[in-house]
Design a protein around this motif. Structure first.
Motif, PDB file in Angstrom:
ATOM      1  N   LEU A   1      41.174  69.339  43.446  1.00  0.00           N
ATOM      2  CA  LEU A   1      39.790  69.758  43.668  1.00  0.00           C
ATOM      3  C   LEU A   1      38.878  68.610  44.064  1.00  0.00           C
ATOM      4  N   ARG A   2      39.180  67.446  43.560  1.00  0.00           N
ATOM      5  CA  ARG A   2      38.303  66.311  43.800  1.00  0.00           C
ATOM      6  C   ARG A   2      38.264  65.977  45.286  1.00  0.00           C
ATOM      7  N   PRO A   3      37.067  65.981  45.883  1.00  0.00           N
ATOM      8  CA  PRO A   3      36.997  65.629  47.300  1.00  0.00           C
ATOM      9  C   PRO A   3      37.377  64.163  47.493  1.00  0.00           C
ATOM     10  N   PRO A   4      37.975  63.850  48.623  1.00  0.00           N
ATOM     11  CA  PRO A   4      38.328  62.455  48.877  1.00  0.00           C
ATOM     12  C   PRO A   4      37.069  61.591  48.883  1.00  0.00           C
ATOM     13  N   MET A   5      37.189  60.416  48.304  1.00  0.00           N
ATOM     14  CA  MET A   5      36.044  59.494  48.268  1.00  0.00           C
ATOM     15  C   MET A   5      36.395  58.213  49.012  1.00  0.00           C
ATOM     16  N   SER A   6      35.386  57.623  49.592  1.00  0.00           N
ATOM     17  CA  SER A   6      35.577  56.351  50.293  1.00  0.00           C
ATOM     18  C   SER A   6      35.790  55.241  49.266  1.00  0.00           C
ATOM     19  N   GLN A   7      36.333  54.146  49.732  1.00  0.00           N
ATOM     20  CA  GLN A   7      36.546  52.992  48.856  1.00  0.00           C
ATOM     21  C   GLN A   7      35.208  52.458  48.347  1.00  0.00           C
ATOM     22  N   THR A   8      34.160  52.580  49.143  1.00  0.00           N
ATOM     23  CA  THR A   8      32.828  52.141  48.727  1.00  0.00           C
ATOM     24  C   THR A   8      32.388  52.892  47.476  1.00  0.00           C
ATOM     25  N   ARG A   9      32.566  54.199  47.476  1.00  0.00           N
ATOM     26  CA  ARG A   9      32.177  55.016  46.323  1.00  0.00           C
ATOM     27  C   ARG A   9      33.052  54.714  45.118  1.00  0.00           C
ATOM     28  N   ILE A  10      34.337  54.601  45.343  1.00  0.00           N
ATOM     29  CA  ILE A  10      35.252  54.308  44.236  1.00  0.00           C
ATOM     30  C   ILE A  10      34.893  52.967  43.600  1.00  0.00           C
ATOM     31  N   SER A  11      34.578  51.985  44.418  1.00  0.00           N
ATOM     32  CA  SER A  11      34.242  50.655  43.899  1.00  0.00           C
ATOM     33  C   SER A  11      33.005  50.677  43.014  1.00  0.00           C
ATOM     34  N   ILE A  12      31.961  51.384  43.432  1.00  0.00           N
ATOM     35  CA  ILE A  12      30.729  51.409  42.630  1.00  0.00           C
ATOM     36  C   ILE A  12      30.934  52.227  41.352  1.00  0.00           C
ATOM     37  N   ILE A  13      31.748  53.271  41.414  1.00  0.00           N
ATOM     38  CA  ILE A  13      32.068  54.038  40.207  1.00  0.00           C
ATOM     39  C   ILE A  13      32.836  53.147  39.232  1.00  0.00           C
ATOM     40  N   ASN A  14      33.796  52.410  39.745  1.00  0.00           N
ATOM     41  CA  ASN A  14      34.566  51.502  38.882  1.00  0.00           C
ATOM     42  C   ASN A  14      33.679  50.422  38.265  1.00  0.00           C
ATOM     43  N   GLU A  15      32.724  49.950  39.027  1.00  0.00           N
ATOM     44  CA  GLU A  15      31.794  48.934  38.519  1.00  0.00           C
ATOM     45  C   GLU A  15      30.944  49.508  37.379  1.00  0.00           C
ATOM     46  N   ALA A  16      30.458  50.725  37.560  1.00  0.00           N
ATOM     47  CA  ALA A  16      29.674  51.372  36.498  1.00  0.00           C
ATOM     48  C   ALA A  16      30.531  51.610  35.261  1.00  0.00           C
ATOM     49  N   PHE A  17      31.753  52.072  35.462  1.00  0.00           N
ATOM     50  CA  PHE A  17      32.643  52.318  34.327  1.00  0.00           C
ATOM     51  C   PHE A  17      32.892  51.024  33.558  1.00  0.00           C
ATOM     52  N   ALA A  18      33.167  49.952  34.284  1.00  0.00           N
ATOM     53  CA  ALA A  18      33.445  48.662  33.649  1.00  0.00           C
ATOM     54  C   ALA A  18      32.240  48.160  32.853  1.00  0.00           C
ATOM     55  N   LYS A  19      31.042  48.459  33.326  1.00  0.00           N
ATOM     56  CA  LYS A  19      29.832  48.047  32.609  1.00  0.00           C
ATOM     57  C   LYS A  19      29.803  48.678  31.214  1.00  0.00           C
ATOM     58  N   PHE A  20      30.234  49.926  31.123  1.00  0.00           N
ATOM     59  CA  PHE A  20      30.184  50.626  29.844  1.00  0.00           C
ATOM     60  C   PHE A  20      31.431  50.414  28.988  1.00  0.00           C
ATOM     61  N   ASP A  21      32.554  50.178  29.599  1.00  0.00           N
ATOM     62  CA  ASP A  21      33.794  49.969  28.849  1.00  0.00           C
ATOM     63  C   ASP A  21      33.849  48.520  28.369  1.00  0.00           C
ATOM     64  N   LYS A  22      33.040  48.229  27.361  1.00  0.00           N
ATOM     65  CA  LYS A  22      32.898  46.852  26.872  1.00  0.00           C
ATOM     66  C   LYS A  22      34.201  46.270  26.341  1.00  0.00           C
ATOM     67  N   THR A  23      35.040  47.102  25.737  1.00  0.00           N
ATOM     68  CA  THR A  23      36.292  46.599  25.162  1.00  0.00           C
ATOM     69  C   THR A  23      37.387  46.461  26.213  1.00  0.00           C
ATOM     70  N   GLY A  24      37.189  47.054  27.372  1.00  0.00           N
ATOM     71  CA  GLY A  24      38.180  46.954  28.440  1.00  0.00           C
ATOM     72  C   GLY A  24      39.453  47.734  28.167  1.00  0.00           C
ATOM     73  N   ASP A  25      39.369  48.733  27.289  1.00  0.00           N
ATOM     74  CA  ASP A  25      40.568  49.489  26.922  1.00  0.00           C
ATOM     75  C   ASP A  25      40.773  50.753  27.750  1.00  0.00           C
ATOM     76  N   GLY A  26      39.937  50.955  28.770  1.00  0.00           N
ATOM     77  CA  GLY A  26      40.120  52.102  29.652  1.00  0.00           C
ATOM     78  C   GLY A  26      39.417  53.366  29.214  1.00  0.00           C
ATOM     79  N   VAL A  27      38.643  53.313  28.138  1.00  0.00           N
ATOM     80  CA  VAL A  27      37.854  54.457  27.693  1.00  0.00           C
ATOM     81  C   VAL A  27      36.473  53.974  27.264  1.00  0.00           C
ATOM     82  N   ILE A  28      35.497  54.840  27.438  1.00  0.00           N
ATOM     83  CA  ILE A  28      34.145  54.546  26.965  1.00  0.00           C
ATOM     84  C   ILE A  28      33.935  55.340  25.686  1.00  0.00           C
ATOM     85  N   THR A  29      33.478  54.644  24.651  1.00  0.00           N
ATOM     86  CA  THR A  29      33.197  55.275  23.359  1.00  0.00           C
ATOM     87  C   THR A  29      31.744  54.992  22.983  1.00  0.00           C
TER      88      THR A  29
END
Length: 186
Positions: free
Chosen positions: A83-111
């Motif tokens: 279902l997920r529409p294809p995303m450009s690398q630009t979008r994926i990169s900024i999403i990953n950057e936002a996720f990393a900002k919140f995933d302080k422990t770096g364990d792959g999940v935000i709590t």
């Protein structure tokens, strides 16, 4: 086959960023044995419950297309990926950057613990009036992204899926990046 999937994706995304979340809820509800495995009947019933009327032959064709391993069932994650529409690398990169900002422990999940100090609730009306604690507000915030069982954790995949739905309603990568940078101060 691609046309049916594109039409399905478009109908889901017509409901905005919560379209994928809504159909996810419907399918999880239909999965009474909690196997996270959809039979053809569950798949067909879920599409109908979502309000999508497709000919039975199209439902079967779509089901077989998504069932990559040919096991006569669709893993729930297979369905969401389709279902997920294809995303450009630009979008994926900024999403990953936002996720990393919140995933302080770096364990792959935000709590909730990860969010402390990164997401401030100090101006939230329900915090100010004492109706909710900081933890309650942070948990409510996490639940927006938590697409599976509300377990208080958000995986990178759930975060990406959420923004895939949001991004489907934003025409350009430039506008998507601007929205993400503004929202998450990155």
């Amino acid at each position: 086959m691609a046309d049916i999937l594109i039409d399905l994706r478009a109908k889901i995304l017509e409901r905005g960023p919560n379209g994928i979340k809504c159909i996810s809820r419907i399918f999880r509800h239909l999965d009474v044995d909690h196997s996270e495995w959809l039979s053809l009947k569950e798949f067909s019933d879920g599409l109908k419950a979502f309000g999508l009327s497709l000919p039975e032959s199209s439902v079967e064709e779509l089901f077989k297309y998504i069932d990559k391993d040919g096991e006569n069932g669709i893993l729930f994650e297979e369905f969401l990926q389709a279902l997920r529409p294809p995303m450009s690398q630009t979008r994926i990169s900024i999403i990953n950057e936002a996720f990393a900002k919140f995933d302080k422990t770096g364990d792959g999940v935000i709590t909730v613990e990860d969010l402390r100090g990164v997401y401030s609730v100090k101006r939230h009306p329900k915090y100010l009036n004492g109706e909710m604690t900081e933890d309650q507000i942070l948990r409510t915030f996490l639940d927006v992204f938590d697409q599976g069982v509300k377990d208080g954790t958000v995986t990178e995949e759930e975060f990406t899926n959420y923004y895939s739905g949001v991004g489907a309603n934003i025409d350009t990568d430039e506008d998507f990046v601007k929205m993400m940078k503004t929202a998450w101060k990155i």
